[in-house]
Design a protein around this motif. Sequence first.
Motif, PDB file in Angstrom:
ATOM      1  N   SER A 138       0.827  -1.209   0.000  1.00 37.30           N
ATOM      2  CA  SER A 138       0.000   0.000   0.000  1.00 37.30           C
ATOM      3  C   SER A 138       0.859   1.254   0.000  1.00 37.30           C
ATOM      4  CB  SER A 138      -0.936   0.005   1.216  1.00 37.30           C
ATOM      5  OG  SER A 138      -0.201  -0.008   2.427  1.00 37.30           O
TER       6      SER A 138
ATOM      7  N   ALA B  36       2.147   1.746  -3.458  1.00 39.26           N
ATOM      8  CA  ALA B  36       1.093   2.304  -4.305  1.00 39.26           C
ATOM      9  C   ALA B  36       0.976   3.812  -4.126  1.00 39.26           C
ATOM     10  CB  ALA B  36      -0.243   1.630  -3.983  1.00 39.26           C
ATOM     11  N   GLU B  37       1.069   4.282  -2.888  1.00 36.62           N
ATOM     12  CA  GLU B  37       0.998   5.717  -2.627  1.00 36.62           C
ATOM     13  C   GLU B  37       2.178   6.450  -3.264  1.00 36.62           C
ATOM     14  OE1 GLU B  37      -1.263   7.536  -1.391  1.00 36.62           O
ATOM     15  OE2 GLU B  37      -2.590   6.231  -0.259  1.00 36.62           O
TER      16      GLU B  37
ATOM     17  N   LEU C  40       3.839   5.502  -5.928  1.00 33.94           N
ATOM     18  CA  LEU C  40       3.651   5.503  -7.376  1.00 33.94           C
ATOM     19  C   LEU C  40       2.559   6.490  -7.794  1.00 33.94           C
ATOM     20  CD1 LEU C  40       3.932   1.684  -8.173  1.00 33.94           C
ATOM     21  CD2 LEU C  40       5.636   3.469  -8.592  1.00 33.94           C
ATOM     22  N   ARG C  41       1.486   6.544  -7.027  1.00 27.52           N
ATOM     23  CA  ARG C  41       0.413   7.491  -7.350  1.00 27.52           C
ATOM     24  C   ARG C  41       0.948   8.918  -7.320  1.00 27.52           C
ATOM     25  NH1 ARG C  41      -4.049   9.833  -4.428  1.00 27.52           N
ATOM     26  NH2 ARG C  41      -3.211   8.963  -2.501  1.00 27.52           N
TER      27      ARG C  41
ATOM     28  N   HIS D  52       3.437   9.457 -10.327  1.00 32.82           N
ATOM     29  CA  HIS D  52       2.775   9.560 -11.624  1.00 32.82           C
ATOM     30  C   HIS D  52       2.045  10.887 -11.805  1.00 32.82           C
ATOM     31  CE1 HIS D  52       2.725   4.879 -12.092  1.00 32.82           C
ATOM     32  NE2 HIS D  52       3.930   5.411 -12.210  1.00 32.82           N
TER      33      HIS D  52
ATOM     34  N   ARG E  72       1.811   3.949 -17.818  1.00 35.53           N
ATOM     35  CA  ARG E  72       1.929   3.729 -16.369  1.00 35.53           C
ATOM     36  C   ARG E  72       1.612   2.288 -15.953  1.00 35.53           C
ATOM     37  NH1 ARG E  72       1.270   9.337 -16.090  1.00 35.53           N
ATOM     38  NH2 ARG E  72       3.226  10.213 -15.274  1.00 35.53           N
TER      39      ARG E  72
ATOM     40  N   LEU F 108       2.767  -0.988 -12.488  1.00 39.14           N
ATOM     41  CA  LEU F 108       1.804  -1.747 -11.683  1.00 39.14           C
ATOM     42  C   LEU F 108       1.925  -3.251 -11.889  1.00 39.14           C
ATOM     43  CD1 LEU F 108      -1.390   0.441 -12.307  1.00 39.14           C
ATOM     44  CD2 LEU F 108       0.453   0.798 -10.649  1.00 39.14           C
TER      45      LEU F 108
ATOM     46  N   HIS G  49      -5.037   1.815  -2.806  1.00 41.98           N
ATOM     47  CA  HIS G  49      -4.260   3.037  -2.603  1.00 41.98           C
ATOM     48  C   HIS G  49      -3.816   3.663  -3.929  1.00 41.98           C
ATOM     49  CE1 HIS G  49      -4.103   1.666   1.582  1.00 41.98           C
ATOM     50  NE2 HIS G  49      -3.817   2.915   1.869  1.00 41.98           N
ATOM     51  N   TYR G  50      -3.624   2.848  -4.967  1.00 43.49           N
ATOM     52  CA  TYR G  50      -3.267   3.437  -6.259  1.00 43.49           C
ATOM     53  C   TYR G  50      -4.510   3.920  -7.008  1.00 43.49           C
ATOM     54  CZ  TYR G  50      -1.185   4.427 -10.736  1.00 43.49           C
ATOM     55  OH  TYR G  50      -0.791   5.086 -11.878  1.00 43.49           O
TER      56      TYR G  50
END
Length: 309
Positions: free
Chosen positions: A121, A124-125, A127-128, A131, A222, A226, A250-251
């Motif tokens: 998680s 994911a944060e 990467l978000r 991006h 992107r 993932l 989270h993403y």
Amino acid sequence: MMWGDGETQGQAPEFTAETVGTVLREACRGAGLDPSGAVMLRLGSNAVFRLDASPVIVRIARDADALCEMGRAVRVARWLAAEGFPATRLLPGVPQPATVAGRAVTFWESAQDREEYASPSELAELLRRLHRLEEPGSLGLDCFDPFAKVWGSLGELRGLIEDDHLGFLEERADRLHQRYDRLDWVLPFGMIHGDANIGNALRDRKGRPLLIDLDGFALAQREWDLVLTALYYERLGWHTRAEYESFVHHYGFDLMNWPGYPVLADARELMMTLWLGQRVPTDPTSAEEFSRRVQTLRTNGSRRGWKPF
């Protein structure tokens, strides 16, 4: 900046624990660092050492022609620091990258004294947030071409692995390349980390997650950032269902619901296998794992027996 014996790129000796130890000592002398008691953390695409005398990580590239790539990683690191993005930081006061005995060397601040990986998680944060950034043209990021890398790796494996294995992998790459060219992407094109998995997301001394291993930053769809987490869960069993669902939450996007996911997963499996193939002549453990992976790809068997490297 060039230190050491001045060997040119392409003349570097074989990439072993012994040879990179020699490079480490010379690089540390050039940077004014004490290499005594250094611990090797990994020997893969890079040899990674943690120094005992100071909180410093030293990375030595396997590829003798990696100076340009390492220069790009240095530029990315400086830009991320200026943006306040949580990522590994360059060691200040040292010209980077350095060239020692034909190897590109970089020096980084050690996040903490032991490796503590972030959670899916938290990855994911990161990467978000990554991006959402708009990269400046000055970074000089290349467009990611996975099959240029695949075909290059296959060429390097000639003479290193059995001809039968090589022929099978070439045929698989050709079929995959055709399927890849027909993909209908859904996420935006832009900057990616390039090797996004929890092995490249650590916690610092205050427990905050940050991205490491900036060598693969590129411009691409992107989805590429993932696919490893999805693959690790769905095929390899290295993540639990709860971990993967937390990553998706989270993403904000579930790659496995995209029809192109199997193609990307197949491509990543192939790239992971080819990377191991380069180590077959020098590492019996890698050679055994390489054979295991080729066999499961041939038979479409379970990947649950694949071991992480």
